[in-house]
Write a protein that holds these residues in place. Structure first.
Motif, short mmCIF file in Angstrom:
data_model
loop_
_atom_site.label_atom_id
_atom_site.label_comp_id
_atom_site.label_asym_id
_atom_site.label_seq_id
_atom_site.Cartn_x
_atom_site.Cartn_y
_atom_site.Cartn_z
N HIS A 1 0.85 -1.18 0.00
CA HIS A 1 0.00 0.00 0.00
C HIS A 1 0.90 1.25 0.00
CE1 HIS A 1 -3.28 -2.42 2.39
NE2 HIS A 1 -2.63 -3.19 1.52
N ALA B 1 -4.85 3.19 1.53
CA ALA B 1 -4.06 2.22 2.30
C ALA B 1 -4.87 1.82 3.52
CB ALA B 1 -2.72 2.82 2.71
N LEU C 1 -7.28 -5.17 -0.89
CA LEU C 1 -7.20 -3.72 -1.05
C LEU C 1 -7.64 -3.31 -2.46
CD1 LEU C 1 -6.50 -0.87 -0.14
CD2 LEU C 1 -4.13 -1.28 -0.82
#
Length: 615
Positions: A136, A152, A180
């Motif tokens: 991230h 993130a 993510l």
């Protein structure tokens, strides 16, 4: 902890509220934010060592000039590498203009990572690979500034397939490997919708209210938008931690309170916890608000944060770890028959040390009460020698186990690796009276039991104690985690192995088969998330019976020293850590439906011999 487990990532967010010239005048450098971000991330490096990343947004850039930058690393020292690169870039600029730091506007225009908004991340990989591409922040770029997003977080999601379906997206190979990526696509999807309504002034509250109810998991996320707005948000149950501090100069958020306090020299009580289901929203002008995004849900903050993950430099966590050890003292006293004269106390280095202090305090309180009652019983007939001997009695403490440098090996065969595991720890010889002293050692938790069996118990037995008692400041870990901790396979847990062995010993293995059949029925109807069937594996046994079997499992065949195991109770865990009651890995009481699906799938995988995650 004798067996490190990968876990929860770390987040660091900084938003400057003054121009760079202000920080140059007050703090002597326009690099104030980057310097602080470096420290803020280093103070949380315990939360992730698989990689790191930093993103920045520059405000008020000229049209056509970049405003969103990112730098990531999966090097052995990723934070250091990132900031070393930034330092080298600054040195290159100073070579041509030595006084460039005295001209903040010029420096901002030439130093890529110098922006008013900064987002840092530390990664422990629980999904995806450890390639730098999985570090991230992730970013989405667009020609419209308000449609650019850097994201993130500290989280795991268990419904990524459903998320892609929700926005009608066919994910590629990369997206399928990263939760993510799924979260990013969903948030960006709603960001674009809001941006189309109001270019470069999207309502971030609306974006989060539409996106986050779709996420099944535990999370703290931070985002930077290209138009200068930003946010930090926490899941409805508060599973993952988040704290913030705000003054007229700066807005800060991070995963740990103590990291903010140390980095910015902030006094006690000034740092706030971001409440579950809430978001810290900062607009493009630096004005902020705390918004209630998700409906209230039972608080289930991760108790492992308090037991092990977060740094003990936080005063509340330190006291809670003391209490965890203290609550175990009564049971330990019972197991040693209150014989403190012939018992030595120690701990598994290094993170169990604080719980050890609590355990010893419990012993000291008991010993002091004995002294008090004994001296009172003498009345006026006090013998000075007896009194001196009584007053000088102390709890016997030694540093028995010593953790050596992390050993790596090229050996791949299990037999060779087991030989290496034996030497991860060393012991202090000459500290125990042969076959007279009982040795009590405390650990944070016992996950797999491998290191205990192959290294610690074997080595402690060389001291020839009368008995070894291993104490865990955490309860028995029975179920997988799917909210950020890398504990996802049933067969890894020593408590589960103990329960399976007990079924075999007692001729009740049909229960295991019946539960497997029930899980398969739920799987066939897509109802795995409806209930946790794996609880039935443990139901026939008391915690003490499972602990006794665990003691057998962690005792090497060639060790004759009796070994016992004592675990923390669920009740004392909650008494010690009253604000972090998330205990699903101990109780199977998952805060979201996805947890039930994960545990049932993990059990199916175990029975079928599939060595993969349950999510």
């Amino acid at each position: 902890m004798s067996e490190a487990i990968k876990h929860e990532c770390g987040l660091a967010f900084i938003r400057l509220r003054k121009p760079f010239s202000y920080y140059l005048q007050k703090y002597g450098t326009p690099m104030y934010a980057l310097n602080k971000l470096y420290v803020l991330m280093e103070k949380q490096h315990n939360r992730g060592q698989d990689g790191a990343g930093v993103a920045t947004v520059k405000l008020n850039t000229e049209p056509g000039y970049p405003f969103l930058y990112r730098m990531r690393s999966n090097a052995a020292q990723p934070i250091a590498e990132i900031f070393q690169k930034i330092g080298l870039e600054l040195e290159e600029l100073e070579r041509y203009q030595p006084d460039i730091q005295m001209h903040p506007g010029l420096l901002k225009g030439h130093l890529n990572m110098m922006g008013e908004l900064l987002l840092g991340h530390l990664r422990y990989g629980t999904q995806g690979k450890n390639n730098v591409e999985f570090c991230h922040p992730f970013i989405k770029r667009d020609l419209v500034p308000g449609k650019n997003l850097a994201l993130a977080g500290n989280f795991n999601l268990v419904n990524t397939d459903e998320l892609f379906a929700e926005i009608k997206m066919d994910p590629g190979t990369f997206q399928k490997q990263s939760d993510l990526a799924a979260m990013m696509e969903v948030i960006h999807h709603f960001l674009v919708i809001e941006e189309d309504k109001c270019p470069n002034c999207a309502n971030i509250v609306n974006v989060l209210k539409q996106a986050t109810p779709l996420f099944d998991g535990g999370y703290t996320i931070g985002g930077l938008v290209g138009n200068g707005s930003s946010f930090v948000m926490r899941d409805a149950h508060g599973i993952r931690p988040a704290y913030y501090y705000i003054d007229d100069e700066i807005i800060i958020a991070a995963s740990e309170r103590s990291s903010i306090r140390t980095t910015f020299n902030i006094g006690p009580g000034e740092i706030q916890e971001l409440m579950p289901g809430h978001a810290l929203i900062v607009d493009e002008k630096g004005e902020y608000s705390i918004e209630h995004i998700l409906p209230d849900a039972p608080r289930r903050a991760c108790s492992f944060e308090r037991i092990y993950f977060s740094r003990g430099s936080d005063e509340k966590i330190y006291r809670e770890r003391i209490d965890l050890g203290y609550h175990l003292s009564k049971t330990v006293l019972e197991r040693i028959d209150n014989d403190l004269k012939n018992t030595i106390f120690s701990y598994i280095p290094n993170t169990a040390e604080v719980a050890y202090f609590g355990l010893v305090k419990g012993m000291e309180d008991y010993l002091n009460e004995i002294k008090y009652q004994r001296i009172l019983s003498w009345g006026k007939d006090v013998d000075p020698d007896k009194l001196k001997e009584m007053v000088n009695r102390k709890i016997r403490q030694e540093k028995i186990a010593i953790k050596d440098v992390k050993m790596r090996t090229f050996i791949t065969a299990d037999s060779g690796r087991n030989e290496m595991v034996q030497h991860v720890y060393d012991i202090t010889y000459g500290t125990i009276r042969d076959y007279e002293d009982t040795l009590v050692v405390i650990d944070d938790s016992i996950v797999r039991g491998t290191t205990l069996k192959e290294s610690i118990v074997r080595m402690l037995s060389r001291l020839r104690p009368k008995k070894i008692i291993v104490v865990s400041s955490a309860p028995q870990i029975r179920y997988p985690d799917c909210y950020g901790i890398d504990m996802s396979r049933m067969g890894d847990f020593i408590a589960f192995k103990a329960a399976i062995d007990l079924h075999k010993d007692r001729g009740t293995s049909h229960i295991v088969d019946d539960i497997y059949a029930q899980c398969k029925e739920l799987e066939a109807t897509d109802q795995l998330k409806s209930t946790n069937l794996v609880r039935g594996i443990y139901a026939p046994f008391t915690p003490e019976e499972i602990s006794k079997k665990i003691a057998e499992l962690i005792t090497p065949e060639d060790v004759d020293t009796p070994v016992e195991v004592i675990y923390q109770t669920i009740e004392d865990l909650h008494a010690s850590c009253p604000t972090n009651t998330g205990d699903w890995y101990f109780t199977g009481n998952y805060p979201t439906p996805g947890g039930n699906r994960v545990v049932n799938k993990a059990f199916i995988n175990y029975v079928e011999g599939v060595n993969s995650r349950g999510y």
